[in-house]
Design a protein around this motif. Sequence first.
Motif: not given
Length: 360
Positions: A94-105
């Motif tokens: 549910t952490n948005r920062y984790m998803w941002v990093v995953m999407v960019v990577t």
Amino acid sequence: MLFHLAQYLQDYYSGFNVFNYLTLRAILGVLTALMISFIIGPAMIRNLSKYNIGQTVRDDGPESHFSKAGTPTMGGALILVAIGISTLLWSDLTNRYMWVVMVVTFLFGVIGWIDDYKKLVKRDPNGLKARYKYLAQSVAALAVAIYLYHTASPVETRLIVPILKNVAIPLGAVSYVLLTYFVIVGSSNAVNLTDGLDGLAILPTVMVGGALGVFAYLSGNSVFSNYLGIPYVPGVGELVIFVGSLLGAGLGFLWFNTYPAQVFMGDVGALALGAALGILAVLVRQELVLFIMGGVFVMETVSVILQVGSYKLTGKRIFRMAPLHHHFELKGWPEPRVIVRFWIITVILVLVGLATLKVR
């Protein structure tokens, strides 16, 4: 996924509360990604060899590189698989920062994969044309930068100056988006340029990523961030799980990539890992510290810019060959010496970057 399962089970047994600790889940992320790399790595290398997905070598490069022709490439996919699985298993989904990093990577990984596929499978020496590669990187980085700005708190849009305790420059929409864009795209291409020798890029990436994980942990803790005078960003500490996965995947890849390399990461790995470092630095508000800690990547990039600029303006070359690591090879340094010395430089620069936490 396992984190959420543990949260559910802690209602029945309090011992599962231990999985709420970021440090434990980060360690589990390292070990999981490392284990995945060891299990999948040999099979991936065999399949890459089977389908002749091997490295091509420039005719004008160092002679020692001729023996590398045909070495399996696109091994960066192994890194991304290990990072993805490990992060999803141990992080808070549910952490948005984790998803941002995953999407960019993974977006940058896809761009690199297309480039590698065209060069190594379709046998197109040009791969993905530079203008299309840069366009794709730009669209991805700008989209993420705009999203981050519109969802950021005021503290997340300030440029933190290392060493100076009370200096935080407020950034407007344009300056924030442009800074984020250049950090992500610049970091991605800098790691890609550095990836020219066995293990040269992956260990500095691991070291810089680990240091950014320290910043993420401290920035996500109100007590530590207040004591150290760095921005408190609630929830950003969860990025420690991603960083742990990156460390495990990177070390697992280095097992096969160390001199003499059994596999190369290719653009699929280099572009993705560089973008990951960039977005991590943006989220923990340490863009300038990334510039310090990633000094090896910066030197490699600057050497290419100077070489191209000098040749176009004067017709003369500054270095025997660019990027910089090739210059030292042509001066007679054995490849392992170049690699280890660049690693040592990175250790020093990472320590300098971490020292800025206290020297404020």
